[in-house]
Design a protein around this motif. Structure first.
Motif, PDB file in Angstrom:
ATOM      1  N   CYS A  60       0.823  -1.204   0.000  1.00 30.88           N
ATOM      2  CA  CYS A  60       0.000   0.000   0.000  1.00 30.88           C
ATOM      3  C   CYS A  60       0.862   1.261   0.000  1.00 30.88           C
ATOM      4  CB  CYS A  60      -0.916  -0.037   1.219  1.00 30.88           C
ATOM      5  SG  CYS A  60      -2.204   1.214   1.227  1.00 30.88           S
ATOM      6  N   ARG A  65      -1.070   4.318  -2.186  1.00 30.38           N
ATOM      7  CA  ARG A  65      -2.521   4.304  -2.002  1.00 30.38           C
ATOM      8  C   ARG A  65      -2.900   5.061  -0.730  1.00 30.38           C
ATOM      9  NH1 ARG A  65      -2.118  -1.359  -3.558  1.00 30.38           N
ATOM     10  NH2 ARG A  65      -2.497  -1.990  -1.404  1.00 30.38           N
ATOM     11  N   LEU A 451      -4.206   3.530  -9.321  1.00 33.89           N
ATOM     12  CA  LEU A 451      -5.267   2.531  -9.353  1.00 33.89           C
ATOM     13  C   LEU A 451      -6.274   2.827 -10.460  1.00 33.89           C
ATOM     14  CD1 LEU A 451      -5.982   1.878  -5.573  1.00 33.89           C
ATOM     15  CD2 LEU A 451      -4.765   0.429  -7.182  1.00 33.89           C
TER      16      LEU A 451
END
Length: 562
Positions: A60, A65, A451
């Motif tokens: 992550c 993110r 993403l």
């Protein structure tokens, strides 16, 4: 050494961190570090608890993110404080570093990980890695040595593991006798295959490292073995996972029935027979059938009987044909294989059968059994190799297809391009090659995040694949670049019509997580053999024309690459 715990109330329960999936990953990582554990329970959107591990947090943070992905979290196990640890913790839970949320009358108040439970049940792990390492089961071989040489060395030394080393004797990989057997089963050229091409990556740990650190490494990585590094980079031994992490299912004084006595006499013989049957039927679930020289069945195990589940039971003295018929092996195939065993060699027959509507692939190995001077019979070993076949197909897909879009990747495209050049050269035909680059993709990636950028590439790939002929190939060439191989497109006029259509398809709006995204495509085309007769030259020409289209907005056919 801490006292051994028996219930969850006795274990080192930590207070719930009060974190949610929406919290900043850096904040979660900071709490995880302060707790000194590998997993934490977080509250999800529904108010329940899920576990996030250190591996997901690292991914992550590296991907930038803003939050932990719910799909990458693991479920927690809810337990009462009064429950016995031994009834709920297994080696599988330890390997997964399961998170247990401890409750008092249904109200959660804390959590504990499987690793911490392991320490509380077995006592603190102590000592150095060097005290636990195994020095008796490995040999050192260079990465340039062949698999056959490794097999020969392991056989001669009666060892099981090859540590593969580089020129400077630094270990770079690990290879076992089972890996060699698997390669032989797949038909690998073990005389021509080098260890460097097939060895598995190796984890290293220092000889003076603590066993506590070793346990943590095993839990974090999931590896089964680490090479122990000593003085001057030498490898004195290996540390195995089972030696570092005790099996929680084996605990002295817990769950042992009272008054149990060791089996003797007939019981021992029965246990030996059951063990032999278990040995012959386990591992790869092989069906084993022994026959006499007239092909009458003299021995079969339970797996062999299961092959005939929809037919009459297999009996001693019955002919082998009931087995081979069930496996779709013809009598001629078996007779040819039996003849081939006269020189002492093993013969292999590939076959298949349908079970519950599913095609299962089988491999039958045939060996001759001799008794001093005469033929005594044969042994047939039948193995279901469906999983291996599926694994090979999956590996092939990983090698030739892009993981994000599932389109062919650059390697597969270039192989198909070479094949098409050879085909058209022989037949005197033409084909078109077309490249497309997404204009505006970088802006989407930078403003909306990687993403959404990945999802955009997936959707673009889906549109392109849905709008080409079955004979065409569309591939992801790298980044935001896609490429087409269009057989039977014999001129610029047809190629430019396709290019304009593809631009129109790509430029239609995309809807991604509530955002409307628009990108455009710059296209370049090249025709074989009008522009070039070499695949690489065609790629260069199409690439140059694509960038001309990007600068001028015109689809061109005249630019020539020097």
């Amino acid at each position: 050494m801490m006292a051994r715990a028996s219930t969850f109330a006795d274990s080192p329960v930590r207070s719930l961190p009060g974190l949610t999936l929406d919290d900043n990953p850096e904040k979660i990582a900071s709490v995880l570090r302060s707790c000194g554990t590998f997993s934490l329970p977080l509250q999800n959107a529904e108010g329940g608890l899920v576990a996030v591990g250190v591996g997901e947090l690292i991914d992550c943070l590296q991907a930038g993110r803003r939050a932990v992905l719910p799909d990458n979290c693991a479920p927690v196990v809810r337990v009462e404080a009064s429950w016995r640890i031994g009834d709920h913790v297994s080696l599988e839970a330890l390997r997964a570093n399961q998170v247990y949320v401890v409750e008092e009358q249904g109200v959660p108040f804390g959590f504990v990980t499987a690793y911490e439970l392991m320490l509380s049940v077995t006592g603190e792990v102590t000592g150095k890695v060097g005290e636990k390492m195994d020095t008796s089961r490995h040999v050192l071989l260079g990465l340039w040595e062949t698999v056959y040489h490794a097999h020969k060395c392991l056989f001669e030394t009666q060892k099981r593991v090859v540590l593969v080393t580089a020129q400077n004797s630094h270990p770079v990989g690990l290879f076992t006798d089972r890996d060699i057997t698997a390669l032989i089963d797949k038909g690998c050229d073990i005389w021509g295959t080098q260890l460097g091409d097939v060895a598995f990556p190796l984890d290293l740990i220092g000889v003076d490292d603590s066993m506590e650190n070793a346990c943590a490494r095993f839990l974090a990585t999931g590896v089964q073995c680490m090479a122990v590094v000593g003085e001057e980079g030498k490898i004195p031994g290996l540390l195995w996972r089972q030696d570092a992490l005790p099996d929680l299912s084996i605990r002295s004084g817990i769950d042992e029935p009272c008054g149990t006595q060791p089996a003797t006499g007939g019981d021992t013989r029965m246990q030996q027979a059951e063990y032999l049957e278990s040995l012959l039927s386990s591992s790869f679930k092989n069906a084993i059938i022994g026959t006499d020289e007239f092909l009458s069945v003299m021995y079969f195990n339970s797996v062999a009987q299961s092959l005939l589940s929809d037919q009459k039971p297999l009996c001693l003295g019955s002919p082998i044909w009931s087995v081979t018929d069930a496996c779709n092996i013809s009598r001629d195939e078996l007779k040819n294989a039996l003849s081939g065993t006269r020189d002492g060699a093993e013969r292999v027959i590939a076959s298949w059968r349908v079970e519950a509507g599913v095609k299962r692939y089988l491999q039958c190995r045939v060996n001759r059994v001799s008794n001093v001077t005469r033929l005594a019979g044969y042994v047939l070993t039948i193995q279901d190799v469906t999983s291996q076949r599926n694994a090979e197909a999956a590996i092939l897909r990983l090698a030739y297809y892009d993981r994000l879009t599932q389109l062919p990747n650059r390697q597969l495209f270039e192989e198909r391009l070479e094949q098409e050049v050879r085909r058209c050269k022989r037949a005197g035909l033409k084909f078109a090659l077309m490249m497309i680059d997404l204009d505006g993709f970088k802006k989407v990636n930078d403003s909306l995040g990687h993403l959404l950028g990945d999802e955009l590439l997936r959707q673009v790939g889906g549109r392109l694949e849905a709008n080409v002929r079955e004979s065409d190939t569309v591939a992801r060439f790298g980044g935001d670049e896609f490429i087409f191989l269009l057989p039977a497109v014999d001129g610029y006029e047809a190629a430019l019509k396709i290019a304009a259509k593809i631009q129109q398809i790509v430029s239609a709006p995309y809807h991604i997580e509530g955002e409307e995204v628009v990108v455009f495509g710059s296209v370049g085309v090249a025709i074989y053999p009008d522009d070039a007769v070499d695949g690489n030259e065609l790629l260069k020409i199409a690439d140059a024309r694509m960038f001309t289209n990007k600068r001028t907005g015109e689809l061109v056919t005249s630019i020539v690459v020097e």
